[in-house]
Write a protein that holds these residues in place. Sequence first.
Motif: not given
Length: 401
Positions: A1-26
């Motif tokens: 399965m080829q993963v589109s650039g949009v899926v890559w961007v959304l995945t990276v943004l989701g991971i970065v978002g989880l890291l930022l959430f971890d920092f600011f809230f914990h």
Amino acid sequence: MQVSGVVWVLTVLGIVGLLLFDFFFHVRKAHIPRLREAALWTSIYVSIAILFGVGVWIFGGSTMGAEYFAGYVTEEALSVDNLFVFLLLMASFKVPRADQQKVLLFGIVVALLARTGFILLGSALINSFAWIFYVFGLILLITAGNLLRKKHDDGEEPDNFVIRLARRFLRTSDHYDGDKLVTYQDGKRVLTPMLLVMVAIGGTDILFALDSIPAIFGLTQNVYLVFTATAFSLLGLRQLYFLIDGLLDRLVFLSYGLAAILALIGVKLVLHALHENSVPFINGGDPVDVAEIPTVLSLGIIIGVLVITVIASLLSPKGRARTAQAAARRHATEFLDVETDPAYCDEIYHKLLVEEENLKRLPEKYRARVRGESELMALLERAHRVHEERVAAGSCFAART
């Protein structure tokens, strides 16, 4: 399965978002995570990883789903083994419990960046040189052999060239100033030990990547799956550290289980290399007709080995003795030399008394070994003496020696 650039961007943004959430809230506000908090957030991060895998299975098919879960489980198991070293590093640098979260999150970010670089490099090598599978397989087989000889010595301070360089070139103050990286000492701005331990954790994470990346490439060559399985195994590592802190020393057979898993993946890589062979001195440069290990079978074996390893460790008297002994040493050290909060000092001393009772309930063979640990016995005696002095003085910090 080829993963589109949009899926890559959304995945990276989701991971970065989880890291930022971890920092600011914990992590931003230093505190000591309780068992309930660590269990809750560990289950949340594991659930996110599992739901993501279910999505991969649905949209990418059973093969991709099995590859993702095999990679995630393997990376998570390797991460647990890495926690042993983190625990020793925290003790070595005497990091206060409330400040350990920031160190761990920094290490996770460094590990994620370093492993992303290794993933891109590994993918480029695989696409350009088929023989690289032989190299990856050999690395894992050597690592498996090293794990069989590895011992987690509670008194042994972690030492590698990254830590030696950091100690040599980063001159720091003698004491922590909360979780600050810079403080003032004798009117001058100086670095705190917090920066030193962050460098040590980050550098150690990079060294861990040299084993983990070949391992996951042995299960899937899909860069998207390699990246996401690695990222999700790291995201919940901070919470997992505080959840299983007291059980880490109990996993006495974990190294044997990981050695079996890495050996399996190493053999799988070598078989795949033979199947894709282009090395002139092997079969004249032609592919070798060998059977390969299916990913579904690999996933089943990996899970089975881990289950057997954990159950055997938890039932082992050796594991119970090692847990009580390591916990008593750690609590005594924290009480005497690390923690500064009076309420937490009392809590640590209570935990120390509990572990001493656990030591007394061990079979005589293990109690004799504990009594033979002169350094440990002296440490426990000192902890009791200092506690009595502090109680008499009405202060957690009185008579600190």
